[in-house]
Write an enzyme that holds these catalytic residues in place. Structure first.
Site, PDB file in Angstrom:
ATOM      1  N   ASP A  15     105.870  17.671 -62.538  1.00 38.94           N
ATOM      2  CA  ASP A  15     106.934  18.574 -62.147  1.00 38.94           C
ATOM      3  C   ASP A  15     107.538  19.088 -63.443  1.00 38.94           C
ATOM      4  O   ASP A  15     108.181  18.333 -64.188  1.00 38.94           O
ATOM      5  CB  ASP A  15     107.985  17.852 -61.290  1.00 38.94           C
ATOM      6  N   VAL A  56     108.978  16.019 -48.520  1.00 42.46           N
ATOM      7  CA  VAL A  56     108.546  14.772 -49.179  1.00 42.46           C
ATOM      8  C   VAL A  56     107.223  14.342 -48.555  1.00 42.46           C
ATOM      9  O   VAL A  56     107.105  14.254 -47.328  1.00 42.46           O
ATOM     10  CB  VAL A  56     109.601  13.652 -49.004  1.00 42.46           C
ATOM     11  N   GLU A 102     106.286  25.167 -54.270  1.00 45.63           N
ATOM     12  CA  GLU A 102     106.971  24.462 -55.362  1.00 45.63           C
ATOM     13  C   GLU A 102     106.614  25.133 -56.667  1.00 45.63           C
ATOM     14  O   GLU A 102     105.497  25.013 -57.156  1.00 45.63           O
ATOM     15  CB  GLU A 102     106.544  22.983 -55.398  1.00 45.63           C
TER      16      GLU A 102
END
Ligand SMILES: [Zn+2]
Length: 458
Positions: free
Chosen positions: A381, A366, A425
């Site tokens: 995202d 985070v 990610e």
């Protein structure tokens, strides 16, 4: 004698009155015709020809709201809407369209529209304007079965011959016929990988895209119809993506640096003090939900980035890659603080860490408030509805291959973790605009490297 004379005299006003009434009626009829002639074509068409009564279970059954009075905007290649579905349904009923009724207007639909227009004496431009619309929904619409014969198009490939096919090819098939299929898909631009004879997900997507573009049912299975279409010599190649303009540098964007490069926000470069977004839009209402699902309510993002996202996802749909979801976009600093607090408590509770240790550990996944790229409103995202795992999906692979051409970058790649400082990610993409994205792809640079190489010290 006096009586008839009196009668004649008394009739004179009556005759004058009748002549006067006829004159008034004539003027009224004249103006009524004028008024009728000035009605918009669409209105007149719907008045003159009643909407066909839907026959339940019939192929001709159409549902359309006859009470919509104003002419709708024209439909053309790139349009995606419920109206396109209606159009495809109608073209299918008239025998011009055999593809999927999916509300997406691409080559297959365009060709059907052109064929309809040609058969109905309209300019065959493939665009559904007022005239085509009116004709399409009228009783006079000429179906494909009654269309005058048109000359067979000249094959693109000389001496085109269709190789034999022994059975249906589908996901999991292998062998020489798959090699033949893959070579043809490669030559038409649908498949990028090599012809290895194994019908896997990439071949499946290529077949679906080919079918969609060529007006066939996009089921990803190669039967005789798809096979013949592939080798007939009339196969339509993969369309090139809609080109995006390079960024107009005359607009001052908060997410672009003074030297024109994308603004970097990371642990070392927090969001500048007093940062103000440019034009946030609510994606829940702004985006076409036939193209993308917005997971949470009130998901905001910069309009320019959302526009680029939608162009990209439309292209993905054209490639047969559907089912897209946005799980996150713009975040306020306050919300990021809340995410951080939640993560720290979770680590303290689950792993028994001290608050200090938990804070350190939380920073791996985070971003600190003010240090998240999501504060810019240009990051998304991107996920698939109802699945937790994005990595390895066909959507993930499509983005890795194509996002760059639409101004997007994979922001935290696996081989750049030591530079970005962020765990890889697969789902986080940032819009940076062209040509930045394609340069970063071609030179294998992450954003930090790109800015270091091409930027001027800020
Ligand atoms: Zn993210």
């Amino acid at each position: 004698m006096s009586e008839p004379r009196n009668d004649n005299r008394s009739r004179i006003p009556v005759i004058i009155g009748i002549v006067f009434l006829v004159a008034i009626l004539g003027v009224a009829v004249f103006f009524a015709i004028q008024a009728f002639n000035t009605l918009p074509d669409y209105q007149r068409e719907t008045q003159a020809t009643p909407t066909p009564t839907p026959a339940y279970g019939s192929a001709m059954a159409v549902t359309r709201d006859p009470n919509v009075p104003t002419p709708a905007p024209e439909l053309k290649r790139g349009s995606v809407s419920e109206r396109v579905k209606e159009l495809q349904t109608r073209l299918n009923a008239l025998g011009y369209y055999t593809g999927t009724i999916d509300g997406q207007f691409y080559e297959g639909t365009e060709n059907a529209v052109k064929a309809f227009q040609a058969a109905n004496g309209l300019t065959a431009d493939g665009i559904v304007g007022d005239q085509t619309e009116a004709r399409l929904w009228s009783d006079d619409a000429v179906p494909a079965s009654e269309a005058p014969a048109t000359p067979t198009p000249t094959p693109l490939v000389a001496n085109a011959s269709v190789p034999t096919l022994s059975g249906v090819l589908r996901n999991g098939s292998s062998g020489d016929e798959v090699v033949t299929l893959q070579k043809q898909l490669i030559s038409l631009g649908y498949l990028l990988s090599s012809a290895d004879g194994k019908f896997g997900p990439a071949t499946l997507n290529a077949v679906k895209a080919f079918q969609q573009v060529n007006g066939l049912t996009a089921d990803g299975e190669v039967g005789q119809m798809t096979w013949t279409a592939l080798f007939s010599g009339n196969a339509l190649p993969k369309p090139t993506p809609i080109p995006l303009q390079d960024l107009d540098t005359s607009i001052a964007r908060p997410y672009v640096r003074a030297d024109g490069l994308p603004l970097v926000v990371n642990k070392k470069n927090p969001l500048p003090d007093g940062y103000q977004t440019l034009q946030l839009v609510n994606m829940n209402t702004y985006c076409d939900t036939m193209i993308v699902t917005i997971k949470h309510g009130d998901t905001l993002a910069e309009r320019e980035a959302v526009d680029a996202l939608m162009v990209m996802l439309q292209a993905a749909h054209a490639d047969g890659i559907t089912s897209w979801q946005i799980s996150a976009a713009y975040r306020t600093v306050e919300y990021q603080q809340q995410l951080m607090n939640d993560k720290v408590s979770e680590l303290m509770r689950k792993n028994g860490l001290s608050q200090e240790k938990a804070k350190q550990a939380a920073r791996n996944t985070v971003a600190d408030p003010g240090c998240s790229e999501h504060h810019l409103g240009t990051c998304f995202d991107i996920t698939v509805p109802n699945t937790d795992q994005f990595k390895g999906t066909s959507q993930h692979r499509w983005l890795l291959d194509n996002c760059w051409d639409y101004g997007f970058i994979l922001r935290y790649p696996e081989d750049k973790q030591s530079i970005t400082g962020i765990t890889p990610e697969a789902w986080h993409y940032r819009w940076v605009g062209l040509p930045h994205s394609t340069i970063m792809r071609d030179e294998n640079l992450c954003l930090e490297e790109y800015v270091q190489r091409y930027g001027t010290p800020q």
